[in-house]
Scaffold this motif. Structure first.
Motif, PDB file in Angstrom:
ATOM      1  N   TYR A 129       0.811  -1.219   0.000  1.00  0.00           N
ATOM      2  CA  TYR A 129       0.000   0.000   0.000  1.00  0.00           C
ATOM      3  C   TYR A 129       0.846   1.271   0.000  1.00  0.00           C
ATOM      4  O   TYR A 129       0.420   2.304  -0.514  1.00  0.00           O
ATOM      5  CB  TYR A 129      -0.956  -0.006   1.201  1.00  0.00           C
ATOM      6  CG  TYR A 129      -1.937  -1.151   1.142  1.00  0.00           C
ATOM      7  CD1 TYR A 129      -3.098  -1.044   0.391  1.00  0.00           C
ATOM      8  CD2 TYR A 129      -1.684  -2.355   1.800  1.00  0.00           C
ATOM      9  CE1 TYR A 129      -4.000  -2.099   0.311  1.00  0.00           C
ATOM     10  CE2 TYR A 129      -2.579  -3.417   1.726  1.00  0.00           C
ATOM     11  CZ  TYR A 129      -3.726  -3.287   0.980  1.00  0.00           C
ATOM     12  OH  TYR A 129      -4.604  -4.333   0.887  1.00  0.00           O
ATOM     13  N   ASN A 130       2.000   1.209   0.615  1.00  0.00           N
ATOM     14  CA  ASN A 130       2.940   2.333   0.603  1.00  0.00           C
ATOM     15  C   ASN A 130       4.345   1.763   0.490  1.00  0.00           C
ATOM     16  O   ASN A 130       4.694   0.839   1.244  1.00  0.00           O
ATOM     17  CB  ASN A 130       2.856   3.157   1.894  1.00  0.00           C
ATOM     18  CG  ASN A 130       1.480   3.720   2.158  1.00  0.00           C
ATOM     19  OD1 ASN A 130       1.098   4.740   1.603  1.00  0.00           O
ATOM     20  ND2 ASN A 130       0.730   3.047   3.037  1.00  0.00           N
ATOM     21  N   THR A 131       5.130   2.295  -0.412  1.00  0.00           N
ATOM     22  CA  THR A 131       6.522   1.871  -0.482  1.00  0.00           C
ATOM     23  C   THR A 131       7.314   2.564   0.616  1.00  0.00           C
ATOM     24  O   THR A 131       6.868   3.568   1.192  1.00  0.00           O
ATOM     25  CB  THR A 131       7.137   2.219  -1.841  1.00  0.00           C
ATOM     26  OG1 THR A 131       7.200   3.652  -1.974  1.00  0.00           O
ATOM     27  CG2 THR A 131       6.316   1.634  -2.995  1.00  0.00           C
ATOM     28  N   ALA A 132       8.495   2.046   0.898  1.00  0.00           N
ATOM     29  CA  ALA A 132       9.352   2.684   1.894  1.00  0.00           C
ATOM     30  C   ALA A 132       9.689   4.108   1.475  1.00  0.00           C
ATOM     31  O   ALA A 132       9.700   5.026   2.303  1.00  0.00           O
ATOM     32  CB  ALA A 132      10.632   1.858   2.076  1.00  0.00           C
ATOM     33  N   GLU A 133       9.928   4.305   0.189  1.00  0.00           N
ATOM     34  CA  GLU A 133      10.249   5.650  -0.314  1.00  0.00           C
ATOM     35  C   GLU A 133       9.097   6.617  -0.097  1.00  0.00           C
ATOM     36  O   GLU A 133       9.297   7.789   0.250  1.00  0.00           O
ATOM     37  CB  GLU A 133      10.613   5.578  -1.797  1.00  0.00           C
ATOM     38  CG  GLU A 133      11.928   4.877  -2.104  1.00  0.00           C
ATOM     39  CD  GLU A 133      11.836   3.352  -1.982  1.00  0.00           C
ATOM     40  OE1 GLU A 133      10.692   2.822  -1.965  1.00  0.00           O
ATOM     41  OE2 GLU A 133      12.893   2.702  -1.897  1.00  0.00           O
ATOM     42  N   GLU A 134       7.867   6.129  -0.290  1.00  0.00           N
ATOM     43  CA  GLU A 134       6.698   6.996  -0.097  1.00  0.00           C
ATOM     44  C   GLU A 134       6.524   7.360   1.376  1.00  0.00           C
ATOM     45  O   GLU A 134       6.151   8.488   1.700  1.00  0.00           O
ATOM     46  CB  GLU A 134       5.450   6.299  -0.643  1.00  0.00           C
ATOM     47  CG  GLU A 134       5.408   6.246  -2.161  1.00  0.00           C
ATOM     48  CD  GLU A 134       4.363   5.290  -2.696  1.00  0.00           C
ATOM     49  OE1 GLU A 134       4.009   5.425  -3.874  1.00  0.00           O
ATOM     50  OE2 GLU A 134       3.917   4.387  -1.936  1.00  0.00           O
ATOM     51  N   LEU A 135       6.784   6.419   2.256  1.00  0.00           N
ATOM     52  CA  LEU A 135       6.694   6.718   3.692  1.00  0.00           C
ATOM     53  C   LEU A 135       7.779   7.702   4.114  1.00  0.00           C
ATOM     54  O   LEU A 135       7.529   8.611   4.917  1.00  0.00           O
ATOM     55  CB  LEU A 135       6.792   5.426   4.507  1.00  0.00           C
ATOM     56  CG  LEU A 135       5.592   4.487   4.441  1.00  0.00           C
ATOM     57  CD1 LEU A 135       5.872   3.211   5.223  1.00  0.00           C
ATOM     58  CD2 LEU A 135       4.330   5.159   4.954  1.00  0.00           C
ATOM     59  N   ILE A 136       8.974   7.523   3.586  1.00  0.00           N
ATOM     60  CA  ILE A 136      10.068   8.461   3.894  1.00  0.00           C
ATOM     61  C   ILE A 136       9.681   9.868   3.456  1.00  0.00           C
ATOM     62  O   ILE A 136       9.873  10.847   4.192  1.00  0.00           O
ATOM     63  CB  ILE A 136      11.364   8.006   3.199  1.00  0.00           C
ATOM     64  CG1 ILE A 136      11.881   6.724   3.852  1.00  0.00           C
ATOM     65  CG2 ILE A 136      12.428   9.113   3.265  1.00  0.00           C
ATOM     66  CD1 ILE A 136      12.969   6.021   3.069  1.00  0.00           C
ATOM     67  N   GLU A 137       9.094   9.985   2.279  1.00  0.00           N
ATOM     68  CA  GLU A 137       8.661  11.287   1.779  1.00  0.00           C
ATOM     69  C   GLU A 137       7.560  11.876   2.653  1.00  0.00           C
ATOM     70  O   GLU A 137       7.579  13.080   2.966  1.00  0.00           O
ATOM     71  CB  GLU A 137       8.164  11.138   0.339  1.00  0.00           C
ATOM     72  CG  GLU A 137       7.694  12.446  -0.289  1.00  0.00           C
ATOM     73  CD  GLU A 137       7.184  12.248  -1.700  1.00  0.00           C
ATOM     74  OE1 GLU A 137       7.639  12.960  -2.601  1.00  0.00           O
ATOM     75  OE2 GLU A 137       6.300  11.369  -1.905  1.00  0.00           O
ATOM     76  N   MET A 138       6.609  11.040   3.082  1.00  0.00           N
ATOM     77  CA  MET A 138       5.499  11.522   3.905  1.00  0.00           C
ATOM     78  C   MET A 138       5.976  11.999   5.268  1.00  0.00           C
ATOM     79  O   MET A 138       5.431  12.958   5.833  1.00  0.00           O
ATOM     80  CB  MET A 138       4.458  10.402   4.061  1.00  0.00           C
ATOM     81  CG  MET A 138       3.245  10.756   4.906  1.00  0.00           C
ATOM     82  SD  MET A 138       2.294  12.174   4.285  1.00  0.00           S
ATOM     83  CE  MET A 138       1.755  11.558   2.683  1.00  0.00           C
ATOM     84  N   TYR A 139       6.993  11.360   5.811  1.00  0.00           N
ATOM     85  CA  TYR A 139       7.447  11.659   7.173  1.00  0.00           C
ATOM     86  C   TYR A 139       8.577  12.682   7.248  1.00  0.00           C
ATOM     87  O   TYR A 139       8.946  13.107   8.340  1.00  0.00           O
ATOM     88  CB  TYR A 139       7.868  10.355   7.867  1.00  0.00           C
ATOM     89  CG  TYR A 139       6.717   9.675   8.567  1.00  0.00           C
ATOM     90  CD1 TYR A 139       6.520   9.829   9.936  1.00  0.00           C
ATOM     91  CD2 TYR A 139       5.791   8.922   7.856  1.00  0.00           C
ATOM     92  CE1 TYR A 139       5.460   9.227  10.579  1.00  0.00           C
ATOM     93  CE2 TYR A 139       4.724   8.308   8.483  1.00  0.00           C
ATOM     94  CZ  TYR A 139       4.558   8.467   9.842  1.00  0.00           C
ATOM     95  OH  TYR A 139       3.497   7.880  10.479  1.00  0.00           O
ATOM     96  N   ASN A 140       9.115  13.074   6.119  1.00  0.00           N
ATOM     97  CA  ASN A 140      10.247  13.999   6.140  1.00  0.00           C
ATOM     98  C   ASN A 140      10.023  15.153   5.169  1.00  0.00           C
ATOM     99  O   ASN A 140      10.653  15.244   4.117  1.00  0.00           O
ATOM    100  CB  ASN A 140      11.538  13.250   5.788  1.00  0.00           C
ATOM    101  CG  ASN A 140      11.949  12.250   6.845  1.00  0.00           C
ATOM    102  OD1 ASN A 140      12.599  12.589   7.830  1.00  0.00           O
ATOM    103  ND2 ASN A 140      11.549  10.995   6.643  1.00  0.00           N
ATOM    104  N   ASN A 141       9.109  16.034   5.527  1.00  0.00           N
ATOM    105  CA  ASN A 141       8.813  17.184   4.677  1.00  0.00           C
ATOM    106  C   ASN A 141       8.352  18.351   5.535  1.00  0.00           C
ATOM    107  O   ASN A 141       8.180  18.224   6.754  1.00  0.00           O
ATOM    108  CB  ASN A 141       7.762  16.826   3.616  1.00  0.00           C
ATOM    109  CG  ASN A 141       6.429  16.476   4.231  1.00  0.00           C
ATOM    110  OD1 ASN A 141       5.681  17.345   4.670  1.00  0.00           O
ATOM    111  ND2 ASN A 141       6.122  15.182   4.298  1.00  0.00           N
ATOM    112  N   SER A 142       8.114  19.468   4.894  1.00  0.00           N
ATOM    113  CA  SER A 142       7.809  20.712   5.598  1.00  0.00           C
ATOM    114  C   SER A 142       6.347  20.848   6.007  1.00  0.00           C
ATOM    115  O   SER A 142       5.986  21.794   6.699  1.00  0.00           O
ATOM    116  CB  SER A 142       8.189  21.904   4.713  1.00  0.00           C
ATOM    117  OG  SER A 142       7.502  21.831   3.456  1.00  0.00           O
ATOM    118  N   ILE A 143       5.507  19.908   5.588  1.00  0.00           N
ATOM    119  CA  ILE A 143       4.066  20.028   5.835  1.00  0.00           C
ATOM    120  C   ILE A 143       3.590  19.126   6.964  1.00  0.00           C
ATOM    121  O   ILE A 143       2.760  19.523   7.780  1.00  0.00           O
ATOM    122  CB  ILE A 143       3.271  19.737   4.544  1.00  0.00           C
ATOM    123  CG1 ILE A 143       3.465  20.877   3.543  1.00  0.00           C
ATOM    124  CG2 ILE A 143       1.782  19.539   4.829  1.00  0.00           C
ATOM    125  CD1 ILE A 143       2.764  20.665   2.222  1.00  0.00           C
TER     126      ILE A 143
END
Length: 530
Positions: A507-521
């Protein structure tokens, strides 16, 4: 943004106010995926130790810059009789109330009629169809072969307009036709209009007072924080398997960040063996002490011999329990006497006994200063659970639950999250603090901004959260659509882990989770400032 047509549908055609539109009926969309994996979240075989100790990873925070869709004005109405007709479909003018030169009748198959729109841009649109029938029936309005919405008739014989709001449609030709699933509708016209509601929408709340005036200071502080960041940031949450921190630990292992909210479930609270619930409450207290926010839902097992929470798994009848007697503040002994005297049903007493068991666990959190995002009686309007048999019984039970916990048990640590997901089932501003909906979709470019807008229209002064999702929407789509959900809760179980406790990228790749958890929003546990 590369988006596709939403294929979701809520249970009913609803009326909304304050939407700035004169279209009469609104079919609110929702994905058909439910939390069918909920049983997985009670699997105590998954333990914290299953995630091996490894060095903590860290990633640079990415600044997310919104790239909003440029709004292009567009409105077009096509008369049905001007479309392409085949089979037995024919134009007629016998039924009163049509516009243009007539309407189309005798539709038998989806191929019998169609009209084609030329859309100027890929953006959100409102789609309306005006139709009539002498009997109640349900059809499907299709767009380029995909279902746009259900179109139902009251059977009055008069023309009625049904609308789907804020549906994403791609630039170019859109072939619209009607699939007569159950009965046949006469069609007068179809209107498509570009919608600027989402592009101009800015989530915000001006009031920060909790519905329970006796709420504790920690509870008030948490709600004030949630309200202050609403519309500016998105707080991330994760559901854990009951009695473990398996999913939150896996999130930390992959992304270097913990979710801000750990969601638990009181699904085992009425079991004879309370050890699993006790363990989960201990984990929740530790989570709070470590700086996180605690949330709980309740897959309430019906108080009967067939004690499932799904409606199909139990014979419990909530309608029998519903009463006009004042029961929420009565001790069990008084309720049992009322039952013996024939004033209330046995079902009523059993419900309140269950509530008292949940109260005992929630009190442990109160006594240790832990405020709780409390989401009971979820997804009621879809009829999946026994508490969703009908809206009147559901609202009655919500009121009893609210008063029993807040007043009788004095639980001042609850922030009430409503998620029946249908305006007709809303319990009212005085009985909840946050509105929410579950949004499951395979398309990660869906921000579900339409659902966010819908819930805002139900109660403009309360934060709105995405209480569950399977796949996270992409952070870019959330930013582009201004879809600043107060919280996004990611479901656990197989949506995060394999059967042996390893990470699942279904449902979520590791890369997608990394992006979701490490951003300005997004807000993770380390960013909380309560």
């Amino acid at each position: 943004m590369n988006k596709r047509i939403f294929l979701s549908a809520l249970a009913a055609v609803l009326m909304l106010s304050g939407c700035g539109t004169d279209i009469e009926k609104i079919d609110v969309k929702r994905t058909t995926q439910t939390d069918s994996s909920s049983e997985e979240l009670s699997d105590s075989s998954i333990a914290e130790e299953d995630v091996p100790e490894e060095p903590v990873v860290s990633y640079d925070e990415v600044t997310v810059t919104p790239e909003p869709t440029e709004f292009v004005k567009y409105t077009q109405t096509l008369q049905a009789e001007e479309g392409t007709l085949s089979g037995g479909a024919t134009a007629s003018s016998e039924r009163e109330g049509f516009t243009g030169e007539g309407y189309v009748t005798e539709l038998v198959k989806a191929e019998d009629w169609s009209v084609v729109f030329e859309l100027p841009a890929s953006q959100y649109y409102n789609v309306a169809i005006t139709s009539a029938s002498d009997v109640s029936c349900v059809n499907e309005l299709m767009g380029n072969g995909a279902k746009l919405m259900e179109v139902s008739s009251s059977g009055s014989g008069g023309f009625e307009t049904t609308i789907i709001k804020n549906v994403w449609l791609e630039k170019g030709q859109l072939k619209v036709n009607l699939n007569p699933v159950d009965g046949s509708l006469d069609i007068d016209r179809v209107t498509i209009a570009a919608s600027s509601e989402i592009s101009s929408f800015a989530p915000t709340v001006s009031e920060t007072a909790l519905s329970n005036a006796s709420s504790g200071e920690n509870t008030k502080a948490l709600y004030s924080y949630l309200s202050s960041v609403y519309g500016k940031k998105i707080i991330l949450g994760q559901y854990d398997t009951v009695g473990t921190t398996a999913e939150t630990d896996m999130t930390f292992k992959l992304t270097g960040k913990y979710p801000a909210v750990r969601f638990g479930d009181l699904m085992n609270v009425t079991d004879a063996d309370s050890s699993l619930t006790d363990k989960d409450i201990d984990l929740a207290i530790q989570w709070h002490n470590d700086g996180g926010i605690v949330g709980y839902m309740w897959h309430w097992k019906a108080p009967s011999e067939k004690s499932g929470f799904y409606a199909e798994d139990t014979d419990f009848n909530i309608i029998k329990a519903k009463t006009t007697e004042k029961t929420a503040e009565q001790p069990i002994e008084s309720l049992e006497k009322m039952r013996d005297d024939g004033k209330i049903a046995a079902e009523t007493v059993e419900l309140i006994k269950d509530i008292d068991k949940a109260a005992a666990e929630l009190k442990k959190l109160k006594d240790t200063g832990v405020p709780v995002l409390w989401r009971p009686l979820h997804e009621a309007s879809n009829g999946l659970f026994w508490w969703g048999r009908d809206k009147d019984s559901y609202i009655w039970l919500w009121k009893v639950l609210y008063k029993r916990l807040n007043v009788y048990h004095g639980l001042d640590n609850l922030i009430w999250v409503w998620s029946a997901q249908n305006a007709d089932w809303y319990v009212g501003d005085a009985l909840c603090d946050i509105t929410s909906a579950d949004a499951y979709s395979d398309d990660k470019t869906e921000s579900h901004a339409d659902i966010l807008l819908y819930l805002t229209n139900i109660s403009p002064d309360k934060p709105v959260i995405m209480s569950e999702c399977g796949s996270f929407p992409s952070i870019q789509s959330l930013a582009d659509d201004n879809a600043f959900w107060g919280i996004i809760g990611h479901w656990g179980g197989s949506y995060m882990l394999t059967e042996n406790g390893e990470f699942s990228d279904k449902y979520n790749t590791a890369e997608e989770l990394i992006e979701m958890y490490n951003n300005s929003i997004t807000v993770t546990r380390d960013k909380l400032a309560i």
